[in-house]
Design an enzyme around this catalytic site. Sequence first.
Site, short mmCIF file in Angstrom:
data_model
loop_
_atom_site.label_atom_id
_atom_site.label_comp_id
_atom_site.label_asym_id
_atom_site.label_seq_id
_atom_site.Cartn_x
_atom_site.Cartn_y
_atom_site.Cartn_z
N THR A 49 0.38 4.15 1.47
CA THR A 49 0.46 5.61 1.63
C THR A 49 1.18 6.15 0.41
O THR A 49 1.58 5.40 -0.48
CB THR A 49 1.25 5.98 2.91
OG1 THR A 49 2.65 5.77 2.69
CG2 THR A 49 0.81 5.16 4.11
N CYS A 50 1.38 7.46 0.37
CA CYS A 50 2.08 8.04 -0.79
C CYS A 50 3.55 7.60 -0.82
O CYS A 50 4.19 7.66 -1.87
CB CYS A 50 1.98 9.56 -0.77
SG CYS A 50 2.67 10.33 0.71
N ARG A 52 4.73 4.47 0.68
CA ARG A 52 4.98 3.04 0.83
C ARG A 52 3.74 2.23 0.50
O ARG A 52 2.60 2.70 0.69
CB ARG A 52 5.46 2.70 2.24
CG ARG A 52 4.42 2.83 3.33
CD ARG A 52 4.99 2.50 4.70
NE ARG A 52 6.00 3.45 5.10
CZ ARG A 52 7.28 3.13 5.28
NH1 ARG A 52 7.70 1.90 5.12
NH2 ARG A 52 8.14 4.06 5.65
N HIS A 98 10.04 -3.72 11.89
CA HIS A 98 9.70 -2.79 10.83
C HIS A 98 8.38 -2.07 11.13
O HIS A 98 8.30 -0.83 11.02
CB HIS A 98 9.60 -3.54 9.50
CG HIS A 98 9.22 -2.68 8.34
ND1 HIS A 98 10.10 -1.84 7.70
CD2 HIS A 98 8.02 -2.53 7.70
CE1 HIS A 98 9.48 -1.20 6.73
NE2 HIS A 98 8.23 -1.60 6.69
#
Length: 420
Positions: A49-50, A52, A98
């Site tokens: 994603t932007c 991660r 996580h």
Amino acid sequence: MPLILVGLNHRTAPVEVRERLGVADSKLPETTSALRSIEGVDGAAVLSTCNRVEAIVSTRDEDSIEAIVDWLAETASTQRAELEKHLYILRHGDVVRHLFRVASGLDSMIVGEPQIGGQVRKAFITALDLGTLDSVLTQLYEQTMRVAKRVRTDTGIGEHAVSVPYAAIELAKKIFGDLRGLQVLLLGAGDMGELTAEHLHQQEVKQVFVANRSFERAQELARRFDGAAVQFDRLDDYLAGCDIVIASTAAPHYVVEPQHVERALDARKRRNLFLIDLAVPRNIHPAVGRIDGAYLYNVDDLQQVADANLTQRQQKATAAEQIVTREVDAFRKRLVAQDAVPTILELQQRLEQIRAAELEKCLRNVGPMTAAQRAAIEMFSTQMINKILHYPILQLKYMSDEPQERESLRRTIRKIFGLR
């Protein structure tokens, strides 16, 4: 089977590093397949994603971590030593926790934001379609989605806007209800105005009109929203026809005055007009807010709404973290129990063979007996074996998360009981 996650995010890496490692949607299948092809990797998925980029794998052992870091450095066209400064490496239960937190929006820049759940789903669906998920990652994917849904349903963590553009949408819905069928006028080309218009477009408004001093820039923006560019000097005409006005110009003065809004409301037969002033200095005269039927909010008003909602979200995040903790523990126990099944079955079969052979010898020596007596001896020997097996099986079912510790325990038990 070890679970490993190697990645970076908005907390560990600046945007110039993240963008080098970022994977375009069109390249996601190719990148996922490349990760799966690394020696020792049994299952693989890539989340990009932007904010991660993460490589999620199941492996035979942890030796593959070095190869994964090398692969990431090669993918980013950067030196490994430089990339390692920004990477985190998670193992086993920490990977589960996580992913549960990420998909639930608890690890996002904006806590509780809803888009990340869909992005996690897309990453795993891509891997599933490619056949790069093994049974462990498939279970992890399915449980991650269930936990994310439960967090949102049980806590309502994503219900309230925590950014200025989303706060504008929330207020618009309070005024108009359903936004479908409404018309929007975007004045100027400020970043926040564009983002607000984009969110409104996603709400399926009927039309977005864009007015800018540069007509070419207006046309460019209008294409993004499937809208129409209009001349800035025709402001009055479109104020009357639109329901929502977003002002985001660089003008040092007001571009919307009270008389503009009065004329627009008269033409609209006093139907409500929602005005969002995102400019600094302001584009809409504050006196507009005192006109009946005109609802004016500036960037400070919207920020106050967003800040209040953020406090609520942070409170709900505490409850969400408790859900994640319980779900991680349950999933960990399930994986450990599954991992122990082959050894438990072998152990039971081995002791049953010993029991049956020794029982036959005993019965031959005892001589004739009744069916009830034979059944009692059978029951006695079976119960004895079950008692002997009880603690070894408990140890196998509730082993440590650490694969090395689990393997050490398995080997010890197999050696003690003479299993191959």
